[in-house]
Enzyme design. Structure first.
Site, PDB file in Angstrom:
ATOM      1  N   GLY A 216       6.249  -3.003   2.356  1.00 49.19           N
ATOM      2  CA  GLY A 216       6.436  -2.460   1.195  1.00 49.19           C
ATOM      3  C   GLY A 216       6.659  -2.898  -0.070  1.00 49.19           C
ATOM      4  O   GLY A 216       6.547  -4.355  -0.024  1.00 49.19           O
ATOM      5  N   ASN A 217       6.598  -2.564  -1.126  1.00 47.51           N
ATOM      6  CA  ASN A 217       6.717  -3.278  -2.318  1.00 47.51           C
ATOM      7  C   ASN A 217       7.959  -4.031  -2.654  1.00 47.51           C
ATOM      8  O   ASN A 217       8.148  -5.055  -3.437  1.00 47.51           O
ATOM      9  CB  ASN A 217       6.458  -2.387  -3.891  1.00 47.51           C
ATOM     10  CG  ASN A 217       4.911  -1.957  -3.812  1.00 47.51           C
ATOM     11  OD1 ASN A 217       4.203  -2.604  -3.895  1.00 47.51           O
ATOM     12  ND2 ASN A 217       4.861  -0.592  -3.805  1.00 47.51           N
TER      13      ASN A 217
ATOM     14  N   ASN B 266      10.626  -4.230   0.286  1.00 43.70           N
ATOM     15  CA  ASN B 266      11.070  -4.888   1.728  1.00 43.70           C
ATOM     16  C   ASN B 266       9.834  -4.692   2.532  1.00 43.70           C
ATOM     17  O   ASN B 266       8.937  -3.910   2.546  1.00 43.70           O
ATOM     18  CB  ASN B 266      12.247  -4.039   2.214  1.00 43.70           C
ATOM     19  CG  ASN B 266      13.353  -4.302   1.266  1.00 43.70           C
ATOM     20  OD1 ASN B 266      13.894  -5.419   1.165  1.00 43.70           O
ATOM     21  ND2 ASN B 266      14.092  -3.092   1.025  1.00 43.70           N
TER      22      ASN B 266
ATOM     23  N   ALA C 163      -1.290   2.921   2.436  1.00 39.49           N
ATOM     24  CA  ALA C 163      -1.090   2.850   3.797  1.00 39.49           C
ATOM     25  C   ALA C 163       0.369   3.554   4.337  1.00 39.49           C
ATOM     26  O   ALA C 163       0.401   4.252   5.289  1.00 39.49           O
ATOM     27  CB  ALA C 163      -1.083   1.437   4.204  1.00 39.49           C
ATOM     28  N   ASP C 164       1.210   3.289   3.331  1.00 43.96           N
ATOM     29  CA  ASP C 164       2.833   3.943   3.841  1.00 43.96           C
ATOM     30  C   ASP C 164       2.721   5.375   3.730  1.00 43.96           C
ATOM     31  O   ASP C 164       3.057   6.171   4.860  1.00 43.96           O
ATOM     32  CB  ASP C 164       3.857   3.137   2.952  1.00 43.96           C
ATOM     33  CG  ASP C 164       3.476   3.580   1.499  1.00 43.96           C
ATOM     34  OD1 ASP C 164       2.525   4.086   1.082  1.00 43.96           O
ATOM     35  OD2 ASP C 164       4.528   3.348   0.955  1.00 43.96           O
ATOM     36  N   ARG C 165       2.157   6.058   2.678  1.00 40.50           N
ATOM     37  CA  ARG C 165       1.935   7.558   2.774  1.00 40.50           C
ATOM     38  C   ARG C 165       1.073   7.927   3.964  1.00 40.50           C
ATOM     39  O   ARG C 165       1.223   9.175   4.691  1.00 40.50           O
ATOM     40  CB  ARG C 165       1.435   7.955   1.513  1.00 40.50           C
ATOM     41  CG  ARG C 165       1.968   7.273   0.344  1.00 40.50           C
ATOM     42  CD  ARG C 165       1.593   7.661  -0.921  1.00 40.50           C
ATOM     43  NE  ARG C 165       1.885   8.869  -1.495  1.00 40.50           N
ATOM     44  CZ  ARG C 165       1.511   9.362  -2.618  1.00 40.50           C
ATOM     45  NH1 ARG C 165       0.740   8.636  -3.533  1.00 40.50           N
ATOM     46  NH2 ARG C 165       1.838  10.836  -3.125  1.00 40.50           N
TER      47      ARG C 165
ATOM     48  N   ASP D  83       9.329  10.289   0.392  1.00 33.17           N
ATOM     49  CA  ASP D  83       9.616   9.103   1.062  1.00 33.17           C
ATOM     50  C   ASP D  83      10.271   8.453  -0.386  1.00 33.17           C
ATOM     51  O   ASP D  83       9.787   8.234  -1.338  1.00 33.17           O
ATOM     52  CB  ASP D  83       8.366   8.088   1.471  1.00 33.17           C
ATOM     53  CG  ASP D  83       8.658   6.735   2.055  1.00 33.17           C
ATOM     54  OD1 ASP D  83       9.855   6.361   1.985  1.00 33.17           O
ATOM     55  OD2 ASP D  83       7.741   6.107   2.441  1.00 33.17           O
TER      56      ASP D  83
ATOM     57  N   THR E  44      10.261   2.277  -3.296  1.00 32.00           N
ATOM     58  CA  THR E  44      10.138   1.934  -4.667  1.00 32.00           C
ATOM     59  C   THR E  44       9.813   3.000  -5.553  1.00 32.00           C
ATOM     60  O   THR E  44      10.225   3.009  -6.582  1.00 32.00           O
ATOM     61  CB  THR E  44       9.051   0.500  -4.596  1.00 32.00           C
ATOM     62  OG1 THR E  44       9.518  -0.434  -3.690  1.00 32.00           O
ATOM     63  CG2 THR E  44       9.061   0.023  -5.931  1.00 32.00           C
TER      64      THR E  44
END
Length: 261
Positions: free
Chosen positions: A8-9, A11, A109-111, A130, A133
């Site tokens: 992530g941005n 962590n 990618a996280d989404r 979610d 950040t």
């Protein structure tokens, strides 16, 4: 067992996943400058503390919204785990669902991973919130397609901006207010109220508007570390899935392994 890496941005999370179950997870601040050797030393100690070894890892999958971090993580996988990693959204790990948006190549990618995992665990129309950040709201169709969403500043980002722009405001911890009153008597309590209840109002308001727009029942699934904090004071969430992105990585890895090459 696979090593799932969620970048992530803010962590970066490493997780060991076996049969869809998370056996261990470790979190580190995201730093694209960190080398494969540094990751290896850090992970080696953590593996040993949890009773695992590198030989337990059968495969590696990486999901990242920080492109500069990808190279060193690939080197980590190839040099220290002797595995060619899958990269979420690329090659054999291409997205298995439709991205029904105008710029599918720009979907984080996280989404996309959250969409995969949420659809696997819940039926019908979904709104995945979610708390990272950024705070994102993602619409998932009953067929599992990603149909768009909302991006808002994350709560920590908003708090940092407030404190940095106002010289006399103190830095505070993000927590639920001590009472249900929205009238603070001190500067600190007023800041807590503004941040906390402001986000509750945003969550409830945007989820309600999304439900109204699609005109069908919509299940709201929350993920991210702050989801449980807000759940105490709102009925907006139908489910909380704290490890949705890691679960999405595991499901995507399994899909890639089953797909014909």
């Amino acid at each position: 067992m696979i090593l799932a890496v969620d970048v992530g941005n803010t962590n970066l999370v490493f997780a060991l996943v076996d049969g869809g179950k998370i056996k261990a997870r470790w979190r580190i601040a995201t730093d694209p400058r960190r080398t494969a050797d540094e990751y290896s030393v850090w992970l080696h100690q953590l593996f040993e503390l949890e009773g695992f070894s590198r030989d337990d890892v059968d495969g590696v999958i990486i999901g990242t919204v920080v492109p500069r971090a990808l190279h060193n993580l690939k080197v980590l996988s190839e040099k220290y785990f002797r595995k060619t990693p899958l990269v979420a959204g690329q090659g054999d790990a291409a997205w298995p669902m439709a991205l029904e948006v105008d710029e599918p190549h720009n979907v984080g990618a996280d989404r996309a991973l959250n969409v995969i995992a949420a659809h696997a665990r819940h039926d019908g129309d979904l709104c995945v919130i979610d708390f990272g950040t950024a705070t994102t709201f993602d619409l998932v169709t009953p067929t599992g397609a990603y149909a768009g969403g909302i991006i808002a500043p994350g709560i920590n980002l908003s708090l940092d901006a407030l404190v940095s722009a106002a010289a006399k405001l103190p830095r505070i911890a993000i927590e639920a207010p001590a009472t249900d009153s929205v009238i603070g008597r001190t500067t600190e309590s007023q800041m807590i109220i503004g941040i906390y209840w402001g986000y509750v109002a945003m969550i409830e308001g945007l989820a309600a508007r999304m439900k109204m727009e699609i005109g069908r029942p919509l299940k709201v699934v929350a993920t991210g570390g702050l989801a449980t904090l807000f759940d105490k004071h709102t009925d907006a969430f139908d489910a909380i899935e704290p490890d949705l992105t890691i679960q999405g990585l595991s499901l995507l890895y399994d899909h890639a392994m089953r797909s014909p090459k």
